[in-house]
Structures are given as C-alpha cells and as structure tokens.
Write a protein that holds these residues in place. Structure first.
Motif, PDB file in Angstrom:
ATOM      1  N   PHE A  60     -71.003  11.532  51.900  1.00 11.96           N
ATOM      2  CA  PHE A  60     -71.195  12.763  52.672  1.00 11.96           C
ATOM      3  C   PHE A  60     -72.516  12.720  53.433  1.00 11.96           C
ATOM      4  O   PHE A  60     -72.575  13.026  54.634  1.00 11.96           O
ATOM      5  N   LEU A  64     -73.370  12.848  57.392  1.00 14.95           N
ATOM      6  CA  LEU A  64     -74.205  13.941  57.884  1.00 14.95           C
ATOM      7  C   LEU A  64     -75.458  13.402  58.566  1.00 14.95           C
ATOM      8  O   LEU A  64     -75.858  13.882  59.639  1.00 14.95           O
ATOM      9  N   TYR A 113     -71.176  23.401  50.005  1.00 12.56           N
ATOM     10  CA  TYR A 113     -70.249  22.506  50.701  1.00 12.56           C
ATOM     11  C   TYR A 113     -69.093  22.011  49.841  1.00 12.56           C
ATOM     12  O   TYR A 113     -68.231  21.292  50.344  1.00 12.56           O
ATOM     13  N   PHE A 242     -73.280  19.726  59.494  1.00 12.55           N
ATOM     14  CA  PHE A 242     -72.095  20.028  58.678  1.00 12.55           C
ATOM     15  C   PHE A 242     -70.972  20.572  59.551  1.00 12.55           C
ATOM     16  O   PHE A 242     -69.804  20.204  59.392  1.00 12.55           O
ATOM     17  N   MET A 245     -69.384  17.741  61.325  1.00 14.42           N
ATOM     18  CA  MET A 245     -68.522  16.973  60.414  1.00 14.42           C
ATOM     19  C   MET A 245     -67.153  17.632  60.271  1.00 14.42           C
ATOM     20  O   MET A 245     -66.126  16.958  60.219  1.00 14.42           O
ATOM     21  N   LYS A 246     -67.146  18.946  60.207  1.00 15.44           N
ATOM     22  CA  LYS A 246     -65.877  19.672  60.093  1.00 15.44           C
ATOM     23  C   LYS A 246     -65.035  19.489  61.355  1.00 15.44           C
ATOM     24  O   LYS A 246     -63.826  19.241  61.288  1.00 15.44           O
ATOM     25  N   GLU A 250     -64.093  14.476  59.599  1.00 17.77           N
ATOM     26  CA  GLU A 250     -64.682  13.611  58.568  1.00 17.77           C
ATOM     27  C   GLU A 250     -64.780  14.329  57.223  1.00 17.77           C
ATOM     28  O   GLU A 250     -64.527  13.731  56.165  1.00 17.77           O
ATOM     29  N   TYR A 251     -65.141  15.587  57.277  1.00 14.60           N
ATOM     30  CA  TYR A 251     -65.330  16.358  56.039  1.00 14.60           C
ATOM     31  C   TYR A 251     -64.026  16.500  55.275  1.00 14.60           C
ATOM     32  O   TYR A 251     -63.959  16.229  54.074  1.00 14.60           O
ATOM     33  N   GLN A 252     -62.959  16.892  55.958  1.00 10.67           N
ATOM     34  CA  GLN A 252     -61.668  17.078  55.290  1.00 10.67           C
ATOM     35  C   GLN A 252     -61.150  15.750  54.739  1.00 10.67           C
ATOM     36  O   GLN A 252     -60.571  15.717  53.640  1.00 10.67           O
ATOM     37  N   LEU A 254     -62.921  13.328  53.596  1.00 12.66           N
ATOM     38  CA  LEU A 254     -63.697  13.026  52.394  1.00 12.66           C
ATOM     39  C   LEU A 254     -63.243  13.893  51.219  1.00 12.66           C
ATOM     40  O   LEU A 254     -63.124  13.410  50.085  1.00 12.66           O
ATOM     41  N   LEU A 255     -62.967  15.170  51.492  1.00 11.18           N
ATOM     42  CA  LEU A 255     -62.450  16.050  50.440  1.00 11.18           C
ATOM     43  C   LEU A 255     -61.133  15.514  49.891  1.00 11.18           C
ATOM     44  O   LEU A 255     -60.910  15.501  48.677  1.00 11.18           O
ATOM     45  N   GLU A 262     -63.032  22.930  49.521  1.00 12.24           N
ATOM     46  CA  GLU A 262     -64.078  23.671  50.222  1.00 12.24           C
ATOM     47  C   GLU A 262     -64.118  25.101  49.705  1.00 12.24           C
ATOM     48  O   GLU A 262     -63.085  25.770  49.639  1.00 12.24           O
TER      49      GLU A 262
END
Length: 280
Positions: A60, A64, A113, A242, A245-246, A250-252, A254-255, A262
């Motif tokens: 993450f 970031l 986060y 952040f 990233m959303k 990329e964020y989703q 990684l989740l 989230e």
C-alpha cells in the motif's frame, strides 16, 4: 513599468515555489523520502520476505509513495512503540495495522484506510473452542503487546467474569504475534486473541496445529495510517494520494488480493469516538 510588473510577478512565483518546498520539507523528516514506522513481524500486514518489507502495508505504501513522488523507507519498530515513535519524530507515519481508537486519536492524527476484526485461535488438539470474549473467563489469553482489545478484555474480566462469580481473564502480552503463537503451542496459554487476517495466515503457516475457533469477527475495527498530531501538511498529502489510488483502481485491487475491506464513513466516525450519524 511593464519590466517592474514582470519582476514583481517573478518574485511572487519564486516566493510561492519556496513556500511549497518548505511545506513539503515540513511534512516529512527528509526531502523526497517517506519514513514509515512498521512492526515487520505481523504477516500478512507487515513482515519481511527475503530481507525486504512485504505484506499489505508495504504494498500500500509503495503505491501511495508513488503518487506522492516520495520514496518509502521502512523503520522496523515493535508495535507497542509505534505511536510514541511517530510523535518523537523517529519516522513520518505509522503503517502497521494500527487500529483506530478514540484513545489513540487523542495522540495521533489518523487516515483510516482498512477494516478488520479479531479471531480466537486455539490448539487443534484442545477441546476448548471459544466463540466470543465471554468464553475466556478463567483462561490464559495471549495477545501482541499493545493490542487494542486488551483494555476491552480487562473491562470484560471485571464487569462480566468476576461480576458473575467466574475467574478473571489472565491476559498475557508478547512482543510479537509469532511469540504469542509459540506460547499457545507450548501450552503456556489457552487461547490467542489475534487480528482475523493474521490468524488466518498463522493457521496456514502452522499447518493445522492451531485452528480458529470463533466464527464471526470480534470487536470489528478500523485500521488507519497515523501521523504526528498536528502534521496537517503530511496528512493532506496522504489524503490526496489515497484518493488517487482509489481512482486508479490500485486500492480495490489490493483489498481484493488480501481479502480486506474499506470502512464506511459511519464506521470511521464510530472508531474515532464521533457520532456515526453525522458521517452519513
């Protein structure tokens, strides 16, 4: 006249650029670097793989840092010393599965986060199969030192166990989660109270010697990045990164990779001790 106006504009531009660089330097301890306090003994969130930081938080923070044009630099720090370390300016921020609580929010500023929870682990050859914290009365319970659930267990021990004539919960803290798991295997404790994602990977690594006995998340929690109280410059940059990233997806991704979620605005407000309805 026009030459004078041009000179004034040039000076103003230089002044604004200098202010921007000063703000960036103030945000982080070193220019172009983002130093990160993290307990690298806590898979799958933070650990070492072939000598390098690995897990959700390093992945993450690498993404970031790319959006912020800052080079991440991890400072391996035991969990109980993370909040003190960021306030003592030993690093810029904490990224180490740090649960958001009102008590911690009084000491640091959070960027929530993640959402997780806790599980109960027992030895596979033990008939003891606790489902909830109320099942722990009279039991020896291992936890990582500084775990946010420890004060809750202490309150439960007094207000539920002892109030109902049962033996108190014997909480035992260990510097790292692997050490708590070793205590469980050695029968020095009866159960390990652990973050759900960490519990899952622990059962896999120990190849069936321990098992998760609880079937639902215990004490659901919000996880946050933590910066020194009042470091608005860095907190603002982190929020912008952040958000990027959303938007990039990329964020989703990684989740999904780590099977994490989230937190909602209401869950974040509740974790901070605020009115959840005000965040909806």
């Amino acid at each position: 006249m026009s030459r004078r106006v041009s000179l004034t504009r040039s000076l103003l531009t230089l002044s604004l650029l200098a202010a921007a660089h000063a703000q960036a330097d103030e945000a982080t301890l070193q220019p172009q670097r983002l130093s990160i306090g993290s307990d690298l003994t806590y898979p799958p969130y933070t650990y070492r793989e072939q000598g390098k930081p690995a897990g959700f938080d390093p992945a993450f923070m690498t993404l970031l840092g790319g959006h912020l044009k800052l080079q991440p630099q991890f400072v391996d720090t035991r969990f109980a010393n993370l909040v003190m370390g960021v306030n003592a300016r030993r690093f810029d921020l904490v990224a180490s599965a740090l649960y958001v609580t009102p008590e911690r929010a009084a000491q640091v500023d959070f960027l929530p986060y993640l959402k997780s929870g806790a599980s109960l682990m027992v030895r596979s050859d033990d008939s003891f199969r606790p489902q909830q914290p109320q099942d722990l009365c009279g039991k020896r319970v291992a936890s990582i030192k500084g775990g946010s659930w420890i004060p809750k267990l202490a309150a439960l021990s007094k207000d539920y166990c002892q109030a109902n004539g049962q033996a108190p919960i014997d909480s035992r803290e260990f510097p790292t989660s692997p050490e708590a798991a070793q205590a469980l295997l050695a029968k020095a404790v009866d159960v390990q109270f652990e973050d759900a994602a960490v519990a899952r990977i622990t059962t896999d690594k120990l190849k069936g010697r321990v098992t998760i006995s609880s079937s639902t998340l215990i004490y659901p929690v919000v996880i946050g990045l933590a910066v020194r109280k009042g470091n608005e410059a860095l907190l603002g940059e982190l929020r912008q990164g952040f958000s990027a990233m959303k938007q990039s997806g990329e964020y989703q991704a990684l989740l999904t990779q780590y099977n994490l979620g989230e937190p909602s605005a209401a869950e974040i407000a509740q974790a901070l001790g605020q009115n959840p309805q005000a965040a909806q």
